[in-house]
Design a protein around this motif. Structure first.
Motif, PDB file in Angstrom:
ATOM      1  N   ARG A  60      -4.082  -4.217   3.659  1.00 52.10           N
ATOM      2  CA  ARG A  60      -5.615  -4.151   3.397  1.00 52.10           C
ATOM      3  C   ARG A  60      -6.068  -2.574   3.119  1.00 52.10           C
ATOM      4  O   ARG A  60      -7.157  -2.175   3.425  1.00 52.10           O
ATOM      5  N   ARG A  61      -5.124  -1.700   2.594  1.00 52.25           N
ATOM      6  CA  ARG A  61      -5.337  -0.440   2.731  1.00 52.25           C
ATOM      7  C   ARG A  61      -5.004   0.124   1.341  1.00 52.25           C
ATOM      8  O   ARG A  61      -4.486  -0.377   0.326  1.00 52.25           O
ATOM      9  N   ARG A  62      -5.397   1.543   1.139  1.00 53.28           N
ATOM     10  CA  ARG A  62      -4.809   2.145  -0.135  1.00 53.28           C
ATOM     11  C   ARG A  62      -3.558   2.956   0.028  1.00 53.28           C
ATOM     12  O   ARG A  62      -3.889   4.068   0.773  1.00 53.28           O
ATOM     13  N   VAL A  63      -2.291   2.657  -0.222  1.00 48.99           N
ATOM     14  CA  VAL A  63      -1.284   3.099   0.155  1.00 48.99           C
ATOM     15  C   VAL A  63      -0.341   3.528  -1.065  1.00 48.99           C
ATOM     16  O   VAL A  63      -0.182   2.694  -1.988  1.00 48.99           O
ATOM     17  N   THR A  64       0.290   4.362  -0.913  1.00 53.87           N
ATOM     18  CA  THR A  64       1.520   4.689  -2.024  1.00 53.87           C
ATOM     19  C   THR A  64       2.889   4.747  -1.328  1.00 53.87           C
ATOM     20  O   THR A  64       3.851   4.810  -1.938  1.00 53.87           O
ATOM     21  N   MET A  65       3.193   4.436   0.046  1.00 53.68           N
ATOM     22  CA  MET A  65       4.355   4.417   0.556  1.00 53.68           C
ATOM     23  C   MET A  65       4.183   3.022   1.145  1.00 53.68           C
ATOM     24  O   MET A  65       3.476   2.531   2.087  1.00 53.68           O
ATOM     25  N   PRO A  66       5.333   2.085   0.996  1.00 53.61           N
ATOM     26  CA  PRO A  66       5.012   0.714   1.562  1.00 53.61           C
ATOM     27  C   PRO A  66       5.162   0.855   3.191  1.00 53.61           C
ATOM     28  O   PRO A  66       4.462  -0.076   3.564  1.00 53.61           O
ATOM     29  N   TRP A  67       5.770   1.682   3.953  1.00 47.46           N
ATOM     30  CA  TRP A  67       5.492   1.537   5.130  1.00 47.46           C
ATOM     31  C   TRP A  67       4.373   1.987   5.769  1.00 47.46           C
ATOM     32  O   TRP A  67       3.942   1.872   7.058  1.00 47.46           O
ATOM     33  N   ALA A  68       3.366   2.644   4.935  1.00 47.02           N
ATOM     34  CA  ALA A  68       1.978   2.795   5.563  1.00 47.02           C
ATOM     35  C   ALA A  68       1.017   1.639   5.428  1.00 47.02           C
ATOM     36  O   ALA A  68      -0.170   1.761   5.803  1.00 47.02           O
ATOM     37  N   ALA A  69       1.310   0.460   4.874  1.00 43.71           N
ATOM     38  CA  ALA A  69       0.515  -0.663   4.739  1.00 43.71           C
ATOM     39  C   ALA A  69       0.611  -1.494   6.057  1.00 43.71           C
ATOM     40  O   ALA A  69       1.141  -1.150   7.119  1.00 43.71           O
ATOM     41  N   ASP A  70      -0.301  -2.394   6.408  1.00 39.40           N
ATOM     42  CA  ASP A  70      -0.283  -3.203   7.642  1.00 39.40           C
ATOM     43  C   ASP A  70       1.108  -3.664   7.988  1.00 39.40           C
ATOM     44  O   ASP A  70       1.188  -3.667   9.376  1.00 39.40           O
ATOM     45  N   TYR A  71       1.880  -4.048   7.055  1.00 42.53           N
ATOM     46  CA  TYR A  71       3.272  -4.545   7.355  1.00 42.53           C
ATOM     47  C   TYR A  71       4.004  -4.872   5.896  1.00 42.53           C
ATOM     48  O   TYR A  71       3.584  -5.134   4.962  1.00 42.53           O
ATOM     49  N   TRP A  72       5.168  -4.166   5.876  1.00 45.38           N
ATOM     50  CA  TRP A  72       6.310  -4.396   4.955  1.00 45.38           C
ATOM     51  C   TRP A  72       7.716  -4.729   5.663  1.00 45.38           C
ATOM     52  O   TRP A  72       8.235  -3.907   6.456  1.00 45.38           O
ATOM     53  N   ASP A  73       8.369  -5.453   5.004  1.00 47.20           N
ATOM     54  CA  ASP A  73       9.710  -5.977   5.380  1.00 47.20           C
ATOM     55  C   ASP A  73      10.583  -6.097   4.066  1.00 47.20           C
ATOM     56  O   ASP A  73       9.876  -6.870   3.267  1.00 47.20           O
ATOM     57  N   ALA A  74      11.672  -5.709   3.973  1.00 47.78           N
ATOM     58  CA  ALA A  74      12.655  -5.897   2.835  1.00 47.78           C
ATOM     59  C   ALA A  74      13.984  -6.106   3.125  1.00 47.78           C
ATOM     60  O   ALA A  74      14.413  -5.152   3.615  1.00 47.78           O
ATOM     61  N   TRP A  75      14.555  -7.104   2.791  1.00 43.20           N
ATOM     62  CA  TRP A  75      15.947  -7.404   3.097  1.00 43.20           C
ATOM     63  C   TRP A  75      16.522  -7.719   1.626  1.00 43.20           C
ATOM     64  O   TRP A  75      16.104  -8.304   0.836  1.00 43.20           O
ATOM     65  N   GLU A  76      17.616  -7.136   1.281  1.00 49.34           N
ATOM     66  CA  GLU A  76      18.317  -6.847  -0.034  1.00 49.34           C
ATOM     67  C   GLU A  76      19.622  -7.876  -0.154  1.00 49.34           C
ATOM     68  O   GLU A  76      19.930  -8.506  -1.280  1.00 49.34           O
ATOM     69  N   HIS A  77      20.304  -8.123   0.892  1.00 47.54           N
ATOM     70  CA  HIS A  77      21.519  -8.928   1.080  1.00 47.54           C
ATOM     71  C   HIS A  77      21.643 -10.003   2.138  1.00 47.54           C
ATOM     72  O   HIS A  77      22.572 -10.145   2.910  1.00 47.54           O
TER      73      HIS A  77
END
Length: 333
Positions: A60-77
């Motif tokens: 719900r923010r204005r961010v340019t880094m994903p970890w600055a958001a309320d929540y971010w999780d990323a799995w690639e494999h």
């Protein structure tokens, strides 16, 4: 034409190991407040390799880094569960998806105890799946450019607008989910290095009116300048009937490639012209996979139908640019 079996995995039509299938659920909560919450849940299955990447973004923010958001999780494999089943799967990252009516009803849940996150929603389609490659549905289908990496990624693709209902709890806050938004499903060769651009956006007024637009654009003017949008696919959902878009375009006024303001004029198959004017509420750099950045903005839209009576809607705009092109642009500026 999209069939019920298209909700499931497709046999690859290429021996390219980067063949992929995706499901994206984009939704939002608290849209009528000063702090709307944008939510994205994604799975990118590379079944020939036995792996799936999955991301969950809440912002719900204005961010340019994903970890600055309320929540971010990323799995690639993550491992593709066996036997593979796109209608019913549970991944090790906490994502569970069940499609009880193919291309019509999905139940999705995601939990992350460490973040105090519990997300649950049901998606119910408001229209048939829109096949961008079928000239009977999409007036622009014949113009698909297979020289572009997005052309291969969208060799099979549908978009669909529906109603999301559920609840989000994150770090002690709870938000009811009650919105109209758009999901998609793609199958084709999805290159790791993305060498073409794609703008994917929509404006949802209510269950009876939504407009979805896919466009091409150029990065020649740099990250902080207006750029034209050239419509390539899209539709209007109006009163329960879907009208393919046959012409249109507009302008995106950008800051760091985020479309802070977007204006579009599109014409549907009934020769009606619709005007859209969007103002950004959030920004988020969504890396659906490592080789691309989707400059994600949740917009509040003013939609002017042919009748001329302005309506207010909500929906995200995502402008995808590959890392190589981003690097070249920023080295020029």
């Amino acid at each position: 034409m999209i069939r019920p079996e298209d909700a499931q995995f497709h046999p690859p039509t290429s021996d390219d190991p980067l063949w992929a299938e995706t499901n994206y659920f984009g939704l939002y909560a608290a849209q009528d407040t000063d702090s709307p919450v944008n939510i994205g849940v994604y799975g990118l299955f590379r079944e020939p390799l036995g792996v799936v990447g999955s991301t969950v973004a809440i912002n719900r923010r204005r961010v340019t880094m994903p970890w600055a958001a309320d929540y971010w999780d990323a799995w690639e494999h993550l491992v593709v569960p066996q036997p593979s089943n796109l209608l019913d799967y549970e991944l090790a990252n906490g994502l569970k998806v069940v499609c009880s009516e193919p291309n019509a009803v999905w139940d999705v849940s995601y939990t992350d105890a460490a973040a105090g996150l519990d997300l649950r929603f049901r998606y119910t389609a408001l229209m048939e799946a829109y096949d961008i490659n079928d000239p009977a549905q999409d007036p622009m289908a014949a113009d698909r450019d297979m020289a572009k990496t997005w052309g291969h990624a969208y060799a099979g693709h549908f978009d669909q607008t529906g109603h999301f209902s559920g609840e989000l709890t994150l770090r002690g806050e709870t938000f009811p989910i009650d919105c109209v938004s758009t999901m998609d499903h793609s199958w084709g060769v999805r290159a790791e290095r993305q060498t073409s651009r794609l703008s994917w956006l929509h404006a949802h007024v209510d269950r009876d009116l939504a407009i979805h637009v896919i466009s091409d654009f150029s990065t020649d003017a740099g990250p902080d300048a207006p750029s034209p949008l050239t419509m390539t696919h899209g539709y209007v959902l109006d009163g329960g009937k879907v009208y393919g878009l046959k012409a249109g375009g507009g302008t995106s006024w950008r800051t760091g490639f985020y479309g802070e303001r977007v204006q579009l004029s599109v014409t549907d198959s009934a020769d009606r012209t619709w005007e859209l004017d969007g103002s950004g509420l959030t920004t988020f750099p969504w890396q659906a996979w490592p080789g691309t950045v989707g400059h994600n903005v949740l917009h509040r839209w003013t939609v002017t139908p042919p009748s001329g009576a302005e309506r207010t809607g909500y929906g995200e705009c995502m402008d995808f640019i590959g890392l190589g092109e981003l690097g070249a642009v920023y080295n020029r500026t």
